[in-house]
Design an enzyme around this catalytic site. Structure first.
Site, mmCIF file in Angstrom:
data_model
loop_
_atom_site.group_PDB
_atom_site.id
_atom_site.type_symbol
_atom_site.label_atom_id
_atom_site.label_comp_id
_atom_site.label_asym_id
_atom_site.label_seq_id
_atom_site.Cartn_x
_atom_site.Cartn_y
_atom_site.Cartn_z
ATOM 1 N N ARG A 237 11.148 -10.391 11.699
ATOM 2 C CA ARG A 237 10.208 -10.165 12.802
ATOM 3 C C ARG A 237 9.559 -11.474 13.233
ATOM 4 O O ARG A 237 9.087 -12.236 12.401
ATOM 5 C CB ARG A 237 9.124 -9.173 12.380
ATOM 6 N N ARG B 164 10.392 -11.967 4.702
ATOM 7 C CA ARG B 164 10.794 -10.568 4.827
ATOM 8 C C ARG B 164 11.890 -10.383 5.882
ATOM 9 O O ARG B 164 11.855 -10.982 6.951
ATOM 10 C CB ARG B 164 9.570 -9.731 5.207
ATOM 11 N N LYS C 68 0.817 -1.209 0.000
ATOM 12 C CA LYS C 68 0.000 0.000 0.000
ATOM 13 C C LYS C 68 0.859 1.271 0.000
ATOM 14 O O LYS C 68 0.532 2.255 -0.648
ATOM 15 C CB LYS C 68 -0.909 -0.021 1.233
ATOM 16 N N ARG D 260 -11.664 2.570 8.715
ATOM 17 C CA ARG D 260 -11.291 1.165 8.807
ATOM 18 C C ARG D 260 -12.448 0.280 9.242
ATOM 19 O O ARG D 260 -12.353 -0.934 9.160
ATOM 20 C CB ARG D 260 -10.174 1.024 9.843
ATOM 21 N N ARG E 151 -3.880 -12.029 11.411
ATOM 22 C CA ARG E 151 -3.922 -10.613 11.011
ATOM 23 C C ARG E 151 -4.848 -10.410 9.817
ATOM 24 O O ARG E 151 -5.640 -9.482 9.789
ATOM 25 C CB ARG E 151 -2.515 -10.113 10.636
#
Ligand SMILES: [Zn+2]
Length: 218
Positions: A160, A127, A13, A88, A171
């Site tokens: 992470r 990542r 995004k 949201r 999530r």
């Protein structure tokens, strides 16, 4: 042109938003920046928001809504804005409708960046982030030149702990539960353009750009 951008964390995004701002010259309104600025400038709403944040509490919708209203009334939004991170929830989306009426600056188009759990997982699970400069790598699609070391500043890269498949599923399903009604709300008004964000960065941007250009020309 007033744009709302939606999409789960990790979908890309930020990159798309940056390109939209550069190409279509709209003001970028990210909720995080908006809060930071309001607090830095000691505005009434900023102080109220700060009192919640300091206690580790969520800032109530009313404050966020009023802050967004103040923000979209500013001069740099006259030619359009890109709203990122708000609304949201369905309640926020409905409240935004009232703001839009009062300010005459309603959302014209919603870009919904969609991605499958598998594609998102591939990005997130692989990542790596530089602890020092924040540069993001991907061990498959964008590896650092030296394994585990940042190309830019030479600091160690970290993975992470919550970037794993299980927390990602949680999530994503939380995101869907919260935002699906928001998408439906704007879809009923005919404003939503879905873009497949599982493609390459270039292909995603080509689709977004085409959709927005079409909107501008219509
Ligand atoms: Zn670095």
């Amino acid at each position: 042109m007033n744009i709302l951008i939606m999409g789960p964390a990790g979908v890309g995004k930020g990159t798309v938003s940056q390109s939209i701002v550069e190409t279509f010259h709209v003001a970028h309104i990210s909720t995080g920046d908006m809060f930071r600025n309001a607090i830095k400038n000691n505005t009434q709403l900023g102080m109220e928001a700060k009192s919640y944040m300091e206690k580790g509490l969520l800032v109530p919708d009313e404050i966020t809504i009023n802050m967004t209203k103040e923000r979209i009334m500013q001069d740099d939004c006259a030619e359009g804005y890109l709203l990122d991170g708000f609304p949201r929830t369905l309640a926020q989306a409905a409240a935004f409708e009232d703001i839009a009426k009062e300010t005459n600056r309603p959302i014209d188009v919603v870009i919904d960046l969609t991605i499958s759990i598998d594609q998102l997982a591939e990005r997130i699970v692989n990542r790596e982030i530089c602890k020092n400069c924040g540069e993001i790598y991907n061990t498959v699609s964008k590896p650092s030149a030296v394994k585990g070391i940042c190309d830019k500043c030479g600091s160690p890269l970290v993975h992470r702990a919550d970037d794993n498949l299980e927390s990602l599923q949680v999530r994503l399903s939380e995101y869907d539960k919260l935002t699906a009604p928001v998408i439906d709300y704007f879809d009923a008004k005919g404003l939503v353009i879905k873009v497949n964000a599982g493609q390459s960065r270039e292909a995603v941007w080509a689709d977004v750009k085409q959709a927005l250009e079409k909107f501008v020309n219509d």
